[in-house]
Write a protein that holds these residues in place. Structure first.
Motif, PDB file in Angstrom:
ATOM      1  N   THR A 165      18.942   7.671  23.526  1.00 39.10           N
ATOM      2  CA  THR A 165      18.035   8.814  23.606  1.00 39.10           C
ATOM      3  C   THR A 165      18.696   9.981  22.896  1.00 39.10           C
ATOM      4  O   THR A 165      19.798  10.396  23.272  1.00 39.10           O
ATOM      5  CB  THR A 165      17.733   9.189  25.066  1.00 39.10           C
ATOM      6  N   SER A 204      16.135  19.298  26.381  1.00 38.78           N
ATOM      7  CA  SER A 204      14.922  18.489  26.274  1.00 38.78           C
ATOM      8  C   SER A 204      15.018  17.226  27.120  1.00 38.78           C
ATOM      9  O   SER A 204      14.061  16.462  27.204  1.00 38.78           O
ATOM     10  CB  SER A 204      14.657  18.118  24.809  1.00 38.78           C
ATOM     11  N   GLN A 205      16.174  16.995  27.729  1.00 33.23           N
ATOM     12  CA  GLN A 205      16.373  15.790  28.530  1.00 33.23           C
ATOM     13  C   GLN A 205      15.943  16.022  29.979  1.00 33.23           C
ATOM     14  O   GLN A 205      16.019  17.143  30.491  1.00 33.23           O
ATOM     15  CB  GLN A 205      17.849  15.361  28.509  1.00 33.23           C
ATOM     16  N   ASP A 214      15.919  10.536  31.962  1.00 30.24           N
ATOM     17  CA  ASP A 214      16.647  10.109  30.767  1.00 30.24           C
ATOM     18  C   ASP A 214      18.079   9.695  31.112  1.00 30.24           C
ATOM     19  O   ASP A 214      18.587   8.682  30.616  1.00 30.24           O
ATOM     20  CB  ASP A 214      16.677  11.228  29.721  1.00 30.24           C
ATOM     21  N   LYS A 256      13.812  13.247  21.258  1.00 27.39           N
ATOM     22  CA  LYS A 256      13.187  14.328  22.011  1.00 27.39           C
ATOM     23  C   LYS A 256      13.470  15.645  21.307  1.00 27.39           C
ATOM     24  O   LYS A 256      14.246  15.704  20.350  1.00 27.39           O
ATOM     25  CB  LYS A 256      13.705  14.338  23.446  1.00 27.39           C
ATOM     26  N   HIS A 286      11.507  15.945  17.313  1.00 27.53           N
ATOM     27  CA  HIS A 286      11.869  14.548  17.105  1.00 27.53           C
ATOM     28  C   HIS A 286      11.917  14.138  15.641  1.00 27.53           C
ATOM     29  O   HIS A 286      12.689  13.248  15.269  1.00 27.53           O
ATOM     30  CB  HIS A 286      10.940  13.634  17.906  1.00 27.53           C
ATOM     31  N   PHE A 328      10.071  17.891  25.663  1.00 31.75           N
ATOM     32  CA  PHE A 328      10.378  16.878  26.674  1.00 31.75           C
ATOM     33  C   PHE A 328       9.727  15.536  26.367  1.00 31.75           C
ATOM     34  O   PHE A 328      10.084  14.526  26.962  1.00 31.75           O
ATOM     35  CB  PHE A 328       9.918  17.363  28.061  1.00 31.75           C
ATOM     36  N   ASP A 329       8.739  15.534  25.471  1.00 33.52           N
ATOM     37  CA  ASP A 329       8.072  14.272  25.133  1.00 33.52           C
ATOM     38  C   ASP A 329       9.009  13.391  24.297  1.00 33.52           C
ATOM     39  O   ASP A 329       9.760  13.881  23.455  1.00 33.52           O
ATOM     40  CB  ASP A 329       6.788  14.542  24.342  1.00 33.52           C
ATOM     41  N   SER A 330       8.923  12.081  24.531  1.00 29.61           N
ATOM     42  CA  SER A 330       9.751  11.129  23.782  1.00 29.61           C
ATOM     43  C   SER A 330       8.934  10.467  22.685  1.00 29.61           C
ATOM     44  O   SER A 330       7.766  10.147  22.878  1.00 29.61           O
ATOM     45  CB  SER A 330      10.291  10.036  24.714  1.00 29.61           C
TER      46      SER A 330
END
Length: 340
Positions: free
Chosen positions: A123, A129-130, A134, A227, A230, A308-310
Motif C-alpha cells: 500500500t 491517507s492511510q 491499511d 492512496k 494515486h 483515503f480511497d484506494s
C-alpha cells in the motif's frame, strides 16, 4: 634423508588435496531434487519467479494464493515447463485455511521440506491517507500469515529434525521508507520474527533464511494499492521499480534466494542500493532518518478528503508510467502473471 622426505611430502600433498575437496563439497549447494517447496503468494511476481527457479533445481512445488484464477494460470505455466506443482487456494489471514493448506500439501507429497513465506500486500501513499485497516491488512498478510504458516509446518520439521523456512522481508523491513508505512511495519515485524526464529530453531536442525530484497522488477506495481494522489504515487513507484540501476530482475532475485536457501545462508540482502541503504542506516541512523524526511517533501501530498480511497496500479496509469522508462517493469508484469 632425502628418500625419507618423499613419503612425507606425498602425504602432505594428499592431505592438501583432500582438504580442498572437502571445501569444494561444502561450497557445492546440496541437491534439491525431490524437495517439497511451499510458496505462499506463489501465483505471481516474485513468488512465481521463485517457483520457476526451485523447479529448475528439481523441486516439487506447492503454490498458495487467494485468487483462484491467477493461481490456476500460474499452475499451468509451471506445468508446461515440466514442474510437478500443486496449487491450493488460501487466504493467508485465515488461520484455519492456512492449517488446511499445510495439511493438504503434506497429504499430497508426504512432507514439506521448505516453506517460503512470501505473501504480502503493498500500500503506497502518505500516512495521512492511510487508515487503521491499511495497517491491519498489512500486518495480517505479511506478518500473521507467515506466523500461521510457520507454526503449522513446524511440528513435522521438528519431528524430522530437518527443514527450511525462508522469509521474504524487504529493505523496508530494515529502513522505513516514506509513503510505505503499513508495508514497512509488516516487514519490520517479519524481520524480527525471522531472525529470532533462526536463533531458536538452529538446534532443532531447522534453518531459517531472512531475505531482504530491494527494488525488483516483478511487475507488482500494477496490483499494489495507491492512496492520496494515486496517479502521482503510482508514477514514482513504477519508475523506481523498473529502472535497471535501481532494481534487479525477478529472475536474478529468485536465483539469489534459491541459492541462499541451498547454501543455508542466515540472511541475504538483494541489490546494491539496498545493501548501501542498510549499511548507511546502520552506521548513521539519525542522518538516514533526516535524509528520508527530506525525500518525503519531494513526494506527493495526501490529496485531501479523497486521498483515503484506494486505487490499484492499473487504475492509476499516467503517460510517464506507460513510457519507455517502465518497459522492463511492464514486461515483468506480463512474464510473472501480474498483468493477468
Amino acid at each position: 634423508m632425502g628418500s625419507e622426505g618423499k613419503p612425507s611430502a606425498f602425504k602432505t600433498a594428499v592431505g592438501v588435496v583432500r582438504a580442498l575437496m572437502t571445501v569444494a563439497r561444502r561450497k557445492t549447494p546440496p541437491d534439491m531434487h525431490g524437495q517439497v517447496v511451499l510458496i505462499t503468494g506463489g501465483s505471481r511476481g516474485l513468488g512465481l519467479a521463485m517457483a520457476e527457479e526451485f523447479a529448475l533445481q528439481g523441486a516439487r512445488l506447492v503454490l498458495a494464493a487467494q485468487d483462484e484464477e491467477e493461481l490456476e494460470q500460474a499452475r499451468r505455466q509451471l506445468a508446461e515447463q515440466g514442474a510437478p506443482v500443486l496449487a491450493i487456494p488460501c487466504d493467508m489471514t485465515n488461520r484455519e485455511q492456512v492449517q488446511h493448506l499445510i495439511d493438504q500439501a503434506t497429504e499430497h507429497y508426504g512432507r514439506i521440506d521448505i516453506l517460503v513465506n512470501n505473501a504480502g500486500i503493498i500500500t503506497v501513499g502518505p500516512v495521512l491517507s492511510q487508515t487503521l485497516n491499511d495497517f491491519e491488512d498489512s500486518m495480517n498478510i505479511i506478518y500473521w500469515g507467515a506466523v500461521y504458516a510457520t507454526l503449522a509446518v513446524l511440528p513435522q520439521m521438528v519431528e524430522r529434525k530437518q527443514g527450511c523456512i525462508v522469509n521474504i522481508s524487504s529493505i523496508g523491513g530494515k529502513v522505513s521508507v516514506p509513503h510505505l508505512l503499513p508495508y514497512s511495519s509488516g516487514k519490520f515485524a517479519l524481520t524480527g520474527f525471522s531472525e529470532g526464529l533462526h536463533a531458536e530453531l538452529a538446534k532443532e536442525g531447522i534453518h531459517v533464511v531472512t531475505v531482504t530484497p530491494g527494488l525488483m522488477r516483478t511487475g507488482s506495481p500494477v496490483n499494489a494499492l495507491f492512496k492520496g494522489k494515486h496517479h502521482a504515487e503510482y508514477t514514482w513507484f513504477s519508475l523506481s521499480d523498473s529502472l535497471p540501476f535501481l532494481s534487479t530482475s525477478a529472475k536474478q532475485a529468485a536465483q539469489h534466494i534459491v541459492h541462499a536457501t541451498q547454501k543455508h545462508r542466515v540472511a541475504v540482502t538483494l541489490t546494491i542500493p539496498a545493501k548501501l541503504l542498510a549499511f548507511f542506516h546502520g552506521m548513521f541512523p539519525q542522518m538516514t532518518i533526516r535524509l528520508l524526511s527530506i525525500v518525503n517533501r519531494l513526494l506527493p501530498d495526501s490529496g485531501g478528503a479523497d486521498g483515503f480511497d484506494s486505487s490499484t496500479g492499473r487504475e492509476s496509469e499516467t503517460r510517464l508510467s506507460q513510457s519507455f522508462l517502465t518497459t522492463l517493469g511492464r514486461k515483468a508484469a506480463q512474464d510473472y502473471n501480474e498483468d493477468a
